[in-house]
Design a protein around this motif. Structure first.
Motif, PDB file in Angstrom:
ATOM      1  N   HIS A   6      33.586  35.000  36.331  1.00 48.14           N
ATOM      2  CA  HIS A   6      32.758  35.825  35.478  1.00 48.14           C
ATOM      3  C   HIS A   6      33.578  36.505  34.381  1.00 48.14           C
ATOM      4  O   HIS A   6      33.081  36.695  33.261  1.00 48.14           O
ATOM      5  N   LEU A   7      34.825  36.852  34.676  1.00 50.74           N
ATOM      6  CA  LEU A   7      35.662  37.542  33.716  1.00 50.74           C
ATOM      7  C   LEU A   7      36.269  36.604  32.684  1.00 50.74           C
ATOM      8  O   LEU A   7      36.809  37.084  31.686  1.00 50.74           O
ATOM      9  N   LYS A   8      36.241  35.333  32.889  1.00 49.46           N
ATOM     10  CA  LYS A   8      36.834  34.378  31.954  1.00 49.46           C
ATOM     11  C   LYS A   8      36.172  34.392  30.630  1.00 49.46           C
ATOM     12  O   LYS A   8      35.158  34.595  30.269  1.00 49.46           O
TER      13      LYS A   8
ATOM     14  N   PRO B 256      31.101  29.289  43.367  1.00 47.59           N
ATOM     15  CA  PRO B 256      32.424  29.704  43.853  1.00 47.59           C
ATOM     16  C   PRO B 256      32.392  29.871  45.381  1.00 47.59           C
ATOM     17  O   PRO B 256      31.377  30.256  45.956  1.00 47.59           O
ATOM     18  N   ALA B 257      33.545  29.588  46.007  1.00 44.91           N
ATOM     19  CA  ALA B 257      33.635  29.653  47.448  1.00 44.91           C
ATOM     20  C   ALA B 257      33.816  31.079  47.950  1.00 44.91           C
ATOM     21  O   ALA B 257      33.438  31.399  49.076  1.00 44.91           O
ATOM     22  N   SER B 258      34.404  31.960  47.140  1.00 42.43           N
ATOM     23  CA  SER B 258      34.633  33.330  47.596  1.00 42.43           C
ATOM     24  C   SER B 258      34.252  34.317  46.499  1.00 42.43           C
ATOM     25  O   SER B 258      34.022  33.933  45.342  1.00 42.43           O
ATOM     26  N   LEU B 259      34.236  35.572  46.869  1.00 44.09           N
ATOM     27  CA  LEU B 259      33.890  36.622  45.924  1.00 44.09           C
ATOM     28  C   LEU B 259      34.938  36.772  44.831  1.00 44.09           C
ATOM     29  O   LEU B 259      34.597  36.969  43.667  1.00 44.09           O
ATOM     30  N   THR B 260      36.178  36.593  45.186  1.00 48.77           N
ATOM     31  CA  THR B 260      37.242  36.719  44.176  1.00 48.77           C
ATOM     32  C   THR B 260      37.143  35.605  43.130  1.00 48.77           C
ATOM     33  O   THR B 260      37.371  35.844  41.957  1.00 48.77           O
ATOM     34  N   GLN B 261      36.797  34.414  43.583  1.00 48.53           N
ATOM     35  CA  GLN B 261      36.618  33.304  42.629  1.00 48.53           C
ATOM     36  C   GLN B 261      35.421  33.575  41.710  1.00 48.53           C
ATOM     37  O   GLN B 261      35.440  33.263  40.527  1.00 48.53           O
ATOM     38  N   ALA B 262      34.355  34.167  42.250  1.00 47.42           N
ATOM     39  CA  ALA B 262      33.175  34.470  41.450  1.00 47.42           C
ATOM     40  C   ALA B 262      33.514  35.513  40.392  1.00 47.42           C
ATOM     41  O   ALA B 262      33.083  35.389  39.237  1.00 47.42           O
ATOM     42  N   ILE B 263      34.271  36.540  40.775  1.00 49.98           N
ATOM     43  CA  ILE B 263      34.655  37.600  39.829  1.00 49.98           C
ATOM     44  C   ILE B 263      35.557  37.023  38.763  1.00 49.98           C
ATOM     45  O   ILE B 263      35.395  37.298  37.575  1.00 49.98           O
TER      46      ILE B 263
END
Length: 180
Positions: A178-180, A168-175
């Motif tokens: 992960h929540l999916k 992921p490019a950003s922390l929000t995309q990583a979170i």
């Protein structure tokens, strides 16, 4: 008790090979030399006295081989004393021709192996006097080699390691991922 019987088998084998007397003719090839990498694999089981005896045996073997080479050189010199210069040159030419023939055969083996896709480490297994007979031999050897090179283990999991989903490019995309 088990270890003693295990080593006794080897002692009996060595004694049996040495029996029979004679000049050693017809007894086959000597045992192959262990390579340098194999020298310490089982040596630690011998103990201190066993290691000393093994080292002494190896040194004696080296000395014996050096002595044999020295005596062969002396024997060759004695044989050459009675020869004329033309006989010496004739023998030298025959030796060079034999070496040339052997080298040409090796080159042909490597050429055929490269042409057929046989690993070069197996090139010396090819038999034949000319290229056509070696090509036929290579055709017979190739299925055996291809059979051995098939992967028999489990298939690799592409989700492990570097493959799989992109980072992921950003922390929000990583979170979110992960929540999916």
């Amino acid at each position: 008790m088990k270890n003693r019987l295990y080593y006794l088998r080897f002692i009996r084998t060595i004694i049996a090979e040495g029996e029979g007397g004679g000049s050693g003719e017809g007894q086959g090839d000597p045992a192959p030399e262990p390579d340098a990498g194999a020298e310490g694999k089982g040596d630690e089981q011998l103990g201190e006295s066993g290691l000393k005896a093994l080292k002494a045996e190896r040194e004696a073997n080296k000395a014996a081989k050096a002595t044999i080479a020295e005596y062969e050189a002396k024997l060759k010199a004695i044989e050459d004393q009675g020869k004329t210069e033309s006989e010496k040159e004739t023998e030298r030419v025959k030796t060079l021709e034999r070496s040339n023939t052997e080298n040409a055969l090796k080159v042909l083996q490597y050429e055929v192996a490269a042409e057929k896709g046989i690993p070069l480490s197996l090139a010396n297994r090819l038999r034949g006097e000319d290229k056509e007979s070696m090509l036929k031999d290579a055709d017979g050897l190739l299925p055996l080699i291809q059979h051995d090179t098939k992967q028999t283990g489990p298939k690799p999991d592409k989700s492990q390691g570097k493959g799989g989903n992109p980072k992921p490019a950003s922390l929000t995309q990583a979170i979110a991922g992960h929540l999916k």
